[in-house]
Design a protein around this motif. Structure first.
Motif, PDB file in Angstrom:
ATOM      1  N   VAL B  86     -76.183  43.154  -1.113  1.00 24.69           N
ATOM      2  CA  VAL B  86     -75.244  44.192  -1.531  1.00 24.69           C
ATOM      3  C   VAL B  86     -74.039  43.559  -2.230  1.00 24.69           C
ATOM      4  N   TYR B  87     -73.545  42.494  -1.636  1.00 20.73           N
ATOM      5  CA  TYR B  87     -72.371  41.861  -2.213  1.00 20.73           C
ATOM      6  C   TYR B  87     -72.730  40.851  -3.295  1.00 20.73           C
ATOM      7  N   SER B  88     -73.780  40.094  -3.039  1.00 18.05           N
ATOM      8  CA  SER B  88     -74.078  39.032  -3.996  1.00 18.05           C
ATOM      9  C   SER B  88     -74.498  39.594  -5.351  1.00 18.05           C
ATOM     10  N   ALA B  89     -75.181  40.724  -5.337  1.00 20.76           N
ATOM     11  CA  ALA B  89     -75.619  41.293  -6.609  1.00 20.76           C
ATOM     12  C   ALA B  89     -74.406  41.722  -7.432  1.00 20.76           C
ATOM     13  N   LEU B  90     -73.444  42.292  -6.748  1.00 27.41           N
ATOM     14  CA  LEU B  90     -72.257  42.741  -7.456  1.00 27.41           C
ATOM     15  C   LEU B  90     -71.459  41.560  -7.995  1.00 27.41           C
ATOM     16  N   ILE B  91     -71.322  40.573  -7.172  1.00 28.48           N
ATOM     17  CA  ILE B  91     -70.579  39.387  -7.580  1.00 28.48           C
ATOM     18  C   ILE B  91     -71.225  38.729  -8.776  1.00 28.48           C
ATOM     19  N   HIS B  92     -72.539  38.730  -8.719  1.00 26.37           N
ATOM     20  CA  HIS B  92     -73.302  38.165  -9.825  1.00 26.37           C
ATOM     21  C   HIS B  92     -72.864  38.801 -11.146  1.00 26.37           C
ATOM     22  N   HIS B  93     -72.815  40.106 -11.179  1.00 24.35           N
ATOM     23  CA  HIS B  93     -72.358  40.800 -12.382  1.00 24.35           C
ATOM     24  C   HIS B  93     -70.921  40.457 -12.704  1.00 24.35           C
ATOM     25  N   PHE B  94     -70.131  40.539 -11.689  1.00 21.84           N
ATOM     26  CA  PHE B  94     -68.696  40.333 -11.884  1.00 21.84           C
ATOM     27  C   PHE B  94     -68.415  38.944 -12.469  1.00 21.84           C
TER      28      PHE B  94
END
Lengths: 340, 340
Positions: B86-94
């Motif tokens: 949940v978090y890593s995917a978002l961070i990846h984009h960010f």
DNA sequence: TCTCAAAATGTATGCGAATACATTCAGGCA
DNA sequence: TGCCTGAATGTATTCGCATACATTTTGAGA
């Protein structure tokens, strides 16, 4: 005159060590010592300094500190992907360990590309980290020479090589592939297949698996490549491809547990039996492997050992210790479960 | 004398801007301009400087640059866990987005603890990042005041609040819980349960779900808490607990897709029918949700929009732009699939 | 009471780069 | 020819802290 100009043109207002020093009636040097070597500062002075820090909310500027001391207390980590649990779990451990030693981590993703990695490494070096953790042992020549000339401690993980940039911690992917082939050959299946993601280490496991399996007198295994990141959907599609090719009663070696999981789901949705019709072997032995139905046979790499060795090696090198050996083999182990 | 002492005691040998300057026959200031404002340097000089950089392999020292310019070109990111997709995917984009703007990311894990977060934020601020991305809107008072007095651009994500530290981008977890309750009540099940990990936002969804479900005239839902990180195994155990409590023919709202996945596996291993005997609703709509059997009903949050808005907002604030609104609602959507 | 070493603190400088301000030089224009 | 302007570069200073070296203070021992 310059005084006036400067206060205008430079940002001020920030609390610095000198602010604290004035408040505590000492000089900036003493504040610095109070923070970094409290044992050489008298208790009374320490108290006054701490009080001043308290009321001002002063936070030291590590940028300045790093410049002055040539120590950034940062380590850099380069991984192919942070969304891949294989890497993120290890990093998680690693970050924890180096943090306990007072190091913060700057994390970047290379996306499995060596040229991208080179660009990232250049950018990282400009931050002057105290050490670098790289994934894998294959880098561009330029990348190697950058690292070498920067004189940084470098630890390469997940793989072994005779000529690491500095230190490597990992295991032999070729051996893993071969061992899995021998294991697979001992089962009752009549043929084999490999499903692999587009990842250099996975390809080496695949190659070793195929070669050994053939050497053992079997037909050459079928091969399916999964584009992009490994996923459950990718595993499902890969099994469909194998079935379309007419595969029956075979053992399937997947380059990750996630792909294996997808294969399992696809077999279930088609009413195929595992381990009856097909054997499935994953790689990585993730936490959920044992929780699948049937529990997934996989190859375990002790990630906590890997993370710890990597952190220890890097910290030791940062401390100036030259290790006896430059290659640590953490090994691997096949964990037979219900899918074979 | 000092000269001699200094060359001894300070580390030298490194190539700096002055080295390049000497080689190119200019001063350090001109090299700095060549690197940062090439348009004000004459083409001929530029060429000589670039040649010198080439042959020496000079890499600029951003630590010094950051100190001199008060701009670190780094952003800090605080997440509860990097192993959670949940978090890593978002961070990846960010990370991708801010990198395109020339920013590197320093990543730390708070482990769902506000006090831990406070310590991390202090450590981060000492690096003088140009901006900070925080997960959630609940922080210690000390943490807020640190951030406020540091005067840093701060973006809080995954949640909404009327009083963000600076800017927040997220959605209402209470609304999500309520909407799921309404959706669940429209199904044919006679009762409900919630399986939630130990996470503040999950708890708020759970509370809203339970309240709304009851308000709609149903019995109070059963509740099961999962200790530690969400996992497939945790989901399986949670369902066992519910069955042990005698639950039948109910709809189960899980605080993450991973838990829901575990629930599905447990039902399969027990021969229970989904959606016949039980309905299952996940949260997060991960990539694999649609690949499960049956495909998982889940709540989708558009992570790419969230990541982009967060990056845009942070970069804008760093650029000195004050946004019109300080709270961006990215919404959510229930995606009905085969498990309900 | 005097000496001297250890403890505590101050002084001065540098880390490497950014940048305000000064200077130089060439060319355009009156 | 003289003046002015803008382009190009140089000069000098600063960022905030660490640290080598110098100085002062303290207290123990004679």
């Amino acid at each position: 005159m310059t005084r006036k100009g400067d206060t205008r043109t430079r940002k001020s207002g920030g609390v610095t060590m000198s602010t604290i020093a004035t408040m505590a009636g000492v000089t900036q040097a003493t504040v610095s010592r109070a923070l970094n070597h409290p044992e050489v500062v008298s208790p009374a002075t320490l108290d006054r300094i701490r009080a001043a820090i308290q009321v001002t909310g002063y936070v030291p500027n590590l940028v300045a500190g790093a410049l002055a001391s040539s120590k950034s207390r940062m380590v850099a980590v380069v991984v192919p992907s942070i969304t891949n649990i294989v890497y993120s779990a290890l990093i998680h451990h690693f970050i924890d360990l180096v943090r306990d030693a007072g190091y913060q981590t700057i994390l970047v993703e290379s996306g499995f590309s060596a040229s991208e990695e080179e660009a990232l490494v250049t950018a990282l070096i400009s931050r002057r980290p105290d050490g670098i953790l790289l994934t894998g042992v294959h880098h561009t020549a330029q990348c190697r020479s950058l690292l070498l000339s920067a004189g940084l401690p470098v630890v390469e993980i997940w793989d072994l090589t005779q000529s690491p940039i500095d230190i490597c911690v990992g295991f032999s992917h070729a051996d893993a592939g071969s061992d899995v082939a021998r294991f697979a050959s001992s089962l009752r299946y009549t043929n084999a297949a490999v499903i692999a993601a587009d990842d250099e280490r996975a390809r080496r496991r695949k190659a070793a698996f195929c070669k050994t399996y053939q050497d053992l007198g079997f037909d050459s295994p079928r091969e399916v490549c999964v584009d992009g990141a490994a996923s459950i959907g990718g595993g499902r599609r890969a099994l469909r491809a194998l079935l379309d090719q007419g595969m029956q009663n075979g053992v399937i070696f997947c380059s990750s547990d996630l792909l294996a999981h997808g294969v399992l789901i696809e077999t279930q949705s088609r009413g195929l039996s595992v381990p009856g019709d097909f054997g499935v072997i994953g790689f990585g032995d993730q936490d959920y492997a044992a929780d699948l139905v049937p529990p997934l046979t996989s190859v375990r790499v002790d990630r906590s050992v890997l993370g710890r060795k990597a952190a220890d090696a890097l910290l030791a090198r940062i401390a100036g210790i030259t290790p006896d050996t430059h290659a640590f083999d953490v090994g691997f182990r096949i964990i037979p479960r219900g899918t074979t």
